[in-house]
Scaffold this motif. Structure first.
Motif, PDB file in Angstrom:
ATOM      1  N   UNK A 116     -15.485  46.541  47.584  1.00  0.00           N
ATOM      2  CA  UNK A 116     -14.674  46.577  46.400  1.00  0.00           C
ATOM      3  C   UNK A 116     -15.099  47.743  45.788  1.00  0.00           C
ATOM      4  N   UNK A 117     -15.889  48.479  45.917  1.00  0.00           N
ATOM      5  CA  UNK A 117     -16.483  49.393  44.842  1.00  0.00           C
ATOM      6  C   UNK A 117     -16.232  50.954  45.366  1.00  0.00           C
ATOM      7  N   UNK A 118     -15.423  50.681  47.087  1.00  0.00           N
ATOM      8  CA  UNK A 118     -14.961  51.824  47.813  1.00  0.00           C
ATOM      9  C   UNK A 118     -13.932  52.168  46.627  1.00  0.00           C
ATOM     10  N   UNK A 119     -12.627  51.341  46.217  1.00  0.00           N
ATOM     11  CA  UNK A 119     -11.695  52.031  46.460  1.00  0.00           C
ATOM     12  C   UNK A 119     -11.322  51.608  44.435  1.00  0.00           C
ATOM     13  N   UNK A 120     -11.018  52.779  43.883  1.00  0.00           N
ATOM     14  CA  UNK A 120     -11.046  52.635  42.384  1.00  0.00           C
ATOM     15  C   UNK A 120      -9.846  51.304  41.789  1.00  0.00           C
ATOM     16  N   UNK A 121      -8.977  51.449  42.316  1.00  0.00           N
ATOM     17  CA  UNK A 121      -8.168  50.344  41.915  1.00  0.00           C
ATOM     18  C   UNK A 121      -8.463  49.450  41.273  1.00  0.00           C
ATOM     19  N   UNK A 122      -8.888  48.239  42.239  1.00  0.00           N
ATOM     20  CA  UNK A 122      -9.071  46.798  41.283  1.00  0.00           C
ATOM     21  C   UNK A 122      -9.869  46.821  40.743  1.00  0.00           C
ATOM     22  N   UNK A 123     -11.144  47.673  40.155  1.00  0.00           N
ATOM     23  CA  UNK A 123     -12.031  47.424  38.930  1.00  0.00           C
ATOM     24  C   UNK A 123     -11.083  48.206  38.191  1.00  0.00           C
ATOM     25  N   UNK A 124     -10.709  49.163  38.503  1.00  0.00           N
ATOM     26  CA  UNK A 124     -10.140  50.308  36.700  1.00  0.00           C
ATOM     27  C   UNK A 124      -8.788  48.652  36.279  1.00  0.00           C
ATOM     28  N   UNK A 125      -8.634  48.325  37.204  1.00  0.00           N
ATOM     29  CA  UNK A 125      -7.972  46.898  36.556  1.00  0.00           C
ATOM     30  C   UNK A 125      -7.956  46.063  36.426  1.00  0.00           C
ATOM     31  N   UNK A 126      -8.778  45.542  36.995  1.00  0.00           N
ATOM     32  CA  UNK A 126      -9.918  44.129  35.834  1.00  0.00           C
ATOM     33  C   UNK A 126     -10.547  44.984  34.395  1.00  0.00           C
ATOM     34  N   UNK A 127     -10.688  45.786  34.143  1.00  0.00           N
ATOM     35  CA  UNK A 127     -11.271  46.153  32.945  1.00  0.00           C
ATOM     36  C   UNK A 127     -10.143  46.795  32.198  1.00  0.00           C
ATOM     37  N   UNK A 128      -9.067  47.763  32.468  1.00  0.00           N
ATOM     38  CA  UNK A 128      -7.933  47.331  31.556  1.00  0.00           C
ATOM     39  C   UNK A 128      -7.532  46.214  31.275  1.00  0.00           C
ATOM     40  N   UNK A 157     -15.594  37.647  37.382  1.00  0.00           N
ATOM     41  CA  UNK A 157     -15.793  38.267  38.374  1.00  0.00           C
ATOM     42  C   UNK A 157     -16.372  39.673  39.009  1.00  0.00           C
ATOM     43  N   UNK A 158     -16.101  40.424  37.295  1.00  0.00           N
ATOM     44  CA  UNK A 158     -16.863  42.353  37.660  1.00  0.00           C
ATOM     45  C   UNK A 158     -18.500  41.807  38.363  1.00  0.00           C
ATOM     46  N   UNK A 159     -19.322  40.871  37.127  1.00  0.00           N
ATOM     47  CA  UNK A 159     -20.960  40.398  37.422  1.00  0.00           C
ATOM     48  C   UNK A 159     -21.107  40.437  39.270  1.00  0.00           C
ATOM     49  N   UNK A 160     -20.223  39.310  39.760  1.00  0.00           N
ATOM     50  CA  UNK A 160     -21.028  38.669  40.768  1.00  0.00           C
ATOM     51  C   UNK A 160     -20.194  39.976  42.057  1.00  0.00           C
ATOM     52  N   UNK A 213     -23.358  37.520  31.776  1.00  0.00           N
ATOM     53  CA  UNK A 213     -24.114  37.642  33.020  1.00  0.00           C
ATOM     54  C   UNK A 213     -24.469  39.209  33.567  1.00  0.00           C
ATOM     55  N   UNK A 214     -22.770  39.948  32.984  1.00  0.00           N
ATOM     56  CA  UNK A 214     -22.540  41.016  33.014  1.00  0.00           C
ATOM     57  C   UNK A 214     -23.104  42.607  32.997  1.00  0.00           C
ATOM     58  N   UNK A 215     -23.723  41.611  31.609  1.00  0.00           N
ATOM     59  CA  UNK A 215     -24.153  43.043  30.721  1.00  0.00           C
ATOM     60  C   UNK A 215     -25.569  43.253  31.336  1.00  0.00           C
ATOM     61  N   UNK A 216     -26.095  42.529  31.621  1.00  0.00           N
ATOM     62  CA  UNK A 216     -27.654  41.712  32.694  1.00  0.00           C
ATOM     63  C   UNK A 216     -27.641  42.695  34.151  1.00  0.00           C
ATOM     64  N   UNK A 217     -26.365  42.506  34.393  1.00  0.00           N
ATOM     65  CA  UNK A 217     -25.840  43.814  35.865  1.00  0.00           C
ATOM     66  C   UNK A 217     -26.372  45.458  35.787  1.00  0.00           C
ATOM     67  N   UNK A 218     -25.082  45.297  34.164  1.00  0.00           N
ATOM     68  CA  UNK A 218     -25.271  47.025  34.388  1.00  0.00           C
ATOM     69  C   UNK A 218     -26.927  47.756  33.622  1.00  0.00           C
ATOM     70  N   UNK A 219     -27.709  46.647  33.452  1.00  0.00           N
ATOM     71  CA  UNK A 219     -28.881  46.757  32.178  1.00  0.00           C
ATOM     72  C   UNK A 219     -29.839  47.608  33.723  1.00  0.00           C
ATOM     73  N   UNK A 220     -29.631  46.624  34.993  1.00  0.00           N
ATOM     74  CA  UNK A 220     -30.079  47.106  35.985  1.00  0.00           C
ATOM     75  C   UNK A 220     -30.067  47.596  36.424  1.00  0.00           C
TER      76      UNK A 220
END
Length: 537
Positions: free
Chosen positions: A311-323, A350-353, A405-412
């Motif tokens: 998932x992280x090896x291409x930016x498109x999907x992550x950018x789409x989810x945030x947008x 989904x982002x947290x996972x 849960x997502x903020x927790x992952x970002x804090x990690x």
């Protein structure tokens, strides 16, 4: 592919060790190896031996230097604590002594104490015995690491560069230089029975054990990898105690022995992810189709760590989810609808996972830190909503749980960056909280988390928390500790608004009653509660 532990997340691989791991471990184990690093190991049966520590998502293994056997040291779900010890080991000399990172792992084992070389026979064991030295084994003479050329990393050191001073020892205690370095076939049944009986520990009885790792490198990331893997493992193993969650994941785990699905090739996983991405990114997609596709992506990510890494090896999907999250929650200035909150909850879940067990992916750090953390900032700010704005409280609460849960992952991620020596890794806990602090709903969001912790731990009912509730409590406590330790403004807010609630309503005894002792996450959560009570004073 496994990563070494010196410096950057992606480093030059140790070809010999990697080849050994590939030959001597099942594919499901090899594919989940996060990192490996050489260090000096001390346990009850291994005394100051230079070995490789190999870390997967579920376990820590030890192998000799050079590798000959692969032995499971412990499972993360049985760990009680992982801590850095501030000391200067007397068996090291020169600069190695000054830069050494001493890591102490405390875990629970049901294995009886075994001495000498016998631990190498236990290729499928959960744990190594304790580091407490037996009275039958006298203290060995100090081990001295010779000075290494400055331009060479620990992974490049040759075995003959590790010098062990020959000690005088009794015949009953083998030389530590040979411990763990030679696999010896021996008859051990009656001998081990006598040894176990002398320790007074029977088969199946639990006891605490310790493993001490000394990473002789100023840039070692072993402690960070261990902490991160431990967090992921206790969350996963606790959630897998919920039958519904276990069925939804439908994957092999330590908690479901014998239940193994056929391995899916990396190419097949990449193809499935590309297909899902293509459908999600198509123009004019309806909300209903978007929701169904996101459900499919979330389920696939829960089941397959390889998909999460891809998932992280291409930016498109992550950018789409945030947008999409930004447009769903923040494009209108009205009360949220149920559809908005349900879709937003699914995106955030989904982002947290996607963050779980992907720490070794350099692509993840590259994406989130690009353009001075632009995407990470957007993700953080998109999460924030007013906890009191919506009348659909049940639906909003579900979103707030997912956001925590997502903020927790970002804090990690931030904790890793805080201890990183890389100048380009600025996504620290302090940076994350500075990004969030100006948001108009940040105080309310943190206050909501504090109220939920107080509510859960002051509820007079004696009912146990479910696995999911326990995980969420752990994540909320980590958020509160981060606010109290890394933000003066948020710490002042929590102390001025919630000090009395924590002082008079939150009791450790109540937390102990509500957190079942067999949950792997219970003990770490209790330590966090105790830390919050201390920081609130």
């Amino acid at each position: 592919m496994a990563r070494t532990g010196s410096g950057d997340l992606l480093c030059r691989q140790n070809v010999k060790l990697d080849s050994f791991l590939k030959r001597n471990s099942e594919r499901r184990v090899y594919d989940r190896i996060r990192a490996y690093e050489p260090c000096v190991v001390i346990s009850e049966t291994v005394d100051k031996v230079y070995m490789h520590v190999v870390m997967s998502d579920e376990r820590v293994y030890l192998t000799e230097y050079p590798p000959r056997t692969l032995t499971a040291a412990f499972s993360f779900r049985r760990v009680r604590d992982i801590e850095l010890v501030n000391d200067l080991p007397d068996f090291l000399s020169g600069k190695d002594r000054d830069v050494c990172q001493h890591i102490r792992i405390t875990y629970v084992t049901v294995k009886p104490a075994v001495r000498g070389r016998d631990w190498l026979r236990r290729n499928k064991g959960d744990g190594l015995p304790t580091s407490r030295r037996s009275s039958h084994c006298p203290t060995v003479a100090p081990l001295t690491l010779a000075g290494y050329p400055a331009q060479r990393s620990p992974i490049e050191r040759e075995p003959d560069e590790l010098h062990v001073l020959a000690p005088s020892r009794s015949a009953s205690c083998p030389n530590p230089e040979s411990l763990g370095l030679v696999r010896v076939q021996r008859r051990v049944g009656s001998v081990l029975s006598r040894l176990w009986g002398r320790d007074g520990v029977g088969e199946g009885e639990e006891r605490e054990a310790e493993l001490h790792l000394y990473a002789v490198s100023q840039t070692s990331r072993l402690y960070l990898h261990l902490q991160s893997a431990w967090n992921s493992a206790i969350i996963r193993s606790t959630l897998l105690m919920d039958p519904l969650y276990r069925r939804r994941c439908s994957t092999w785990s330590d908690s479901s022995p014998g239940k193994r699905l056929p391995a899916v090739s990396l190419d097949r996983t990449a193809h499935l992810l590309a297909q899902l991405s293509s459908e999600l990114l198509q123009n004019g997609i309806s909300v209903e189709s978007l929701y169904m596709l996101l459900q499919e992506l979330r389920t696939a990510a829960q089941r397959d760590v390889a998909l999460r890494r891809l998932f992280w090896r291409s930016s498109e999907l992550c950018v789409f989810l945030v947008q999409t999250l930004e447009e769903t929650l923040h494009s209108r200035h009205s009360v949220y609808t149920a559809d908005q909150l349900l879709l937003s909850t699914l995106i955030v879940q989904t982002l947290a996972i996607m963050f779980r067990e992907t720490e070794v992916e350099q692509a993840r750090l590259n994406l989130l830190s690009a353009k001075k953390g632009a995407l990470a900032s957007r993700m953080l700010l998109a999460l924030m909503v007013d906890p009191d704005l919506c009348r659909l409280q049940d639906v909003l609460d579900e979103y707030l749980d997912a956001a925590c849960s997502l903020l927790f992952e970002l804090l990690l991620l931030g904790h890793e960056a805080s201890r990183s020596s890389s100048a380009g890794n600025f996504l620290s806990v302090g940076w994350i909280l500075r990004v969030l602090q100006p948001h108009p709903h940040m105080m309310a969001f943190v206050g909501h988390s504090a109220r939920q912790v107080v509510l859960v731990l002051s509820d007079p009912e004696d009912s146990f928390l479910s696995p999911a509730q326990s995980v969420l409590l752990f994540q909320r406590c980590r958020l509160l500790v981060a606010c109290l330790q890394h933000s003066t403004t948020l710490a002042h807010y929590l102390r001025s608004h919630y000090r009395e609630e924590f002082r008079y309503s939150v009791k450790l005894s109540c937390a102990e009653e509500k957190l079942p002792s067999h949950y792997p996450i219970s003990q770490p959560t209790l330590r966090l509660v105790e830390q919050i009570l201390s920081l609130q004073r």
